[in-house]
Design an enzyme around this catalytic site. Structure first.
Site, PDB file in Angstrom:
ATOM      1  N   PHE A 135       0.855  -1.193   0.000  1.00  0.00           N
ATOM      2  CA  PHE A 135       0.000   0.000   0.000  1.00  0.00           C
ATOM      3  C   PHE A 135       0.883   1.233   0.000  1.00  0.00           C
ATOM      4  CE2 PHE A 135      -2.447   3.495   1.734  1.00  0.00           C
ATOM      5  CZ  PHE A 135      -3.586   3.426   0.948  1.00  0.00           C
ATOM      6  N   ASP A 220       9.334   2.582   1.538  1.00  0.00           N
ATOM      7  CA  ASP A 220       8.194   3.311   2.077  1.00  0.00           C
ATOM      8  C   ASP A 220       8.143   2.982   3.563  1.00  0.00           C
ATOM      9  OD1 ASP A 220       5.676   3.982   3.031  1.00  0.00           O
ATOM     10  OD2 ASP A 220       4.624   3.447   1.192  1.00  0.00           O
ATOM     11  N   LYS A 249       2.946   9.799   8.575  1.00  0.00           N
ATOM     12  CA  LYS A 249       2.271   9.295   9.772  1.00  0.00           C
ATOM     13  C   LYS A 249       2.812   9.859  11.089  1.00  0.00           C
ATOM     14  CE  LYS A 249      -0.026   5.214   7.965  1.00  0.00           C
ATOM     15  NZ  LYS A 249      -1.440   5.420   8.271  1.00  0.00           N
TER      16      LYS A 249
HETATM   17  N1  PLP Z   1       2.400   4.178   2.522  1.00  0.00           N
HETATM   18  C1  PLP Z   1       2.090   3.394   3.550  1.00  0.00           C
HETATM   19  C2  PLP Z   1       2.983   2.245   3.893  1.00  0.00           C
HETATM   20  C3  PLP Z   1       0.954   3.627   4.325  1.00  0.00           C
HETATM   21  O1  PLP Z   1       0.650   2.817   5.339  1.00  0.00           O
HETATM   22  C4  PLP Z   1       0.128   4.724   3.981  1.00  0.00           C
HETATM   23  C5  PLP Z   1      -1.108   4.988   4.737  1.00  0.00           C
HETATM   24  O2  PLP Z   1      -1.683   4.119   5.345  1.00  0.00           O
HETATM   25  C6  PLP Z   1       0.494   5.534   2.905  1.00  0.00           C
HETATM   26  C7  PLP Z   1       1.638   5.233   2.193  1.00  0.00           C
HETATM   27  C8  PLP Z   1      -0.338   6.722   2.514  1.00  0.00           C
HETATM   28  O3  PLP Z   1      -0.214   7.718   3.478  1.00  0.00           O
HETATM   29  P1  PLP Z   1      -1.275   8.936   3.545  1.00  0.00           P
HETATM   30  O4  PLP Z   1      -2.582   8.353   3.953  1.00  0.00           O
HETATM   31  O5  PLP Z   1      -0.688   9.861   4.573  1.00  0.00           O
HETATM   32  O6  PLP Z   1      -1.324   9.539   2.203  1.00  0.00           O
END
Ligand code: PLP
Length: 401
Positions: A135, A220, A249
């Site tokens: 994700f 990520d 986050k």
């Molecule tokens: N990458 C990862 C691993 C995530 O867990 C998330 C959100 O859950 C995101 C990207 C996207 O982040 P945002 O919701 O702040 O755009």
């Protein structure tokens, strides 16, 4: 009226319905607790999905926010600000990175990483390989980078140049590399995908493939970074260093902020005019983030995250022995923990989460099979025990029922 029911009614009338929300309106928080509009208290084992690492209303973060807000709330990135510089210095001093770009969310951080990977490669090399089950966000490019078809549905045509390697299959990933590939993007542990850690050897294998084929490795760490796994960044425990790392986050302990961190030679491809953000690196968000990261780096804090995480997983393992029809074990790193439901029980995941909410505990369901726990990193072992007792009680009731 400002009770839960009235607020739900008012919210449903005016808010876009892209979230399935519980019928609860949160009004305040303190430490690991949240209170709703009817005055009920909840023990928060989710932290806004791995965001409020220091808990709610942390005095040092609140002070950093309010004192910066009294000085300067916003100025364009046409000018320097001290909080932005201090935060970048802090990230660089505690990671492989030499340069940082700030934005406002995880998706934006990954967008920046995708753009940076492409612009730093020759034009014919644009393809980014990510992993099945990953994700990476909800913008058009980051949802396309996400290795889950349900997230893509309805948004065609998707941007070109993304493909997905099956999870934990290095040979399949290698077979996808061709003369158009510029980068591999992955989470060191898949959060939304069901708290699935990537094996250390697998990650080393990905690093070697990137080196051999001249690809950038992007981690990520939006969910795993900023102390969540017991080190400032999860990759430190896996002994693999990426070329680009994305963060969001927990970075601002609840204030919206994202970041991309990389080395000088890669960062230089983002020349003036190639990328930017009006709010990115906002002084108030950066002041909150400096306070957050400094607190996490205090002597012994991260070691405690590791030991509390190990304690939590041991307790969940014991629960799996007691309730083998429900729980098939647990996994995770530090205080990013997943209790894996058995195949038979997986369809009841959402009900378990709702029942726990009614009992005053917040958690969620991830990857179609896992109860996910991401409590504030200040959670105590007594609070972990209390969650475990409540879950045990719920599972006994469900078993009898
Ligand atoms: N990458 C990862 C691993 C995530 O867990 C998330 C959100 O859950 C995101 C990207 C996207 O982040 P945002 O919701 O702040 O755009």
């Amino acid at each position: 009226m400002n009770d839960n029911e009235s607020l739900k009614k008012r919210g449903d009338a005016v808010l876009v319905g892209c979230y399935s929300r519980y019928p609860v309106a949160m009004v305040s928080g303190s430490g690991c607790y949240l209170s709703d509009a009817d005055g009920r208290r909840y023990l928060d084992f989710l932290s806004g999905i791995a965001v409020c690492a220091l808990g709610h209303n942390h005095p040092r973060v609140t002070e950093a926010i309010s004192s910066q807000a009294r000085k300067l709330v916003h100025v364009s990135n046409l000018y320097y600000t001290r909080p932005q510089i201090e935060l970048a210095e802090l990230i660089c001093a505690n990671s492989f990175a030499e340069k940082v770009f700030f934005c406002n969310s995880g998706a934006e951080a990954n967008e920046a990483a995708i753009k940076l990977a492409r612009i730093s490669a020759p034009p014919e090399r644009y393809k980014i390989i990510s992993l099945a089950g990953s994700f990476h966000g909800r913008t058009l490019a980051t949802l396309t980078a996400t290795g889950q078809t349900k997230i893509h549905k309805g948004f065609a045509p998707l941007p070109e140049g993304f493909c997905y390697a099956p999870f934990a299959d290095l040979a399949a990933l290698e077979a996808m590399i061709d003369e158009t590939t510029c980068a591999v993007l992955c989470e060191p542990l898949q959060g939304e995908g069901g708290v699935r850690p990537l094996d250390k050897d697998y990650l080393h294998g990905i690093r070697s493939l990137c080196d051999r084929h001249g690809l950038l490795l992007i981690f990520d760490e939006i969910q795993t970074g900023i102390g969540r796994t017991g080190s400032l960044f999860a990759h430190e425990q896996l002994d693999v260093v990426p070329d680009i790392m994305t963060l969001a986050k927990a970075l601002g302990n609840g204030l919206p902020i994202g970041a991309l961190a990389t080395r000088n030679e890669i960062a230089k491809a983002f020349a003036p005019g190639t990328h930017g953000s009006t709010f990115g690196g906002n002084p108030v968000a950066c002041a909150a983030a400096v306070a957050t990261v400094e607190e996490l780096l205090k002597e012994g804090f991260l070691a405690e995250v590791s030991s509390k995480g190990a304690y939590f997983r041991k307790k969940l393992d014991e629960l799996s022995f007691r309730f083998p029809d429900w729980l098939a074990g647990c996994r995770g790193m530090g205080l990013l923990v997943g209790a894996v439901l058995t195949e038979k029980a997986a369809c009841q995941g959402p009900e378990i989460v709702s029942a726990m909410l009614e009992r005053g505990y917040l958690l969620n369901f991830a990857g179609n099979a896992v109860l996910r726990f991401a409590p504030p990193l200040i959670v105590t072992t007594a609070q972990i025990d209390s969650l475990i007792d409540e879950l045990a009680d719920l599972l006994s009731v469900l078993t009898l029922g």
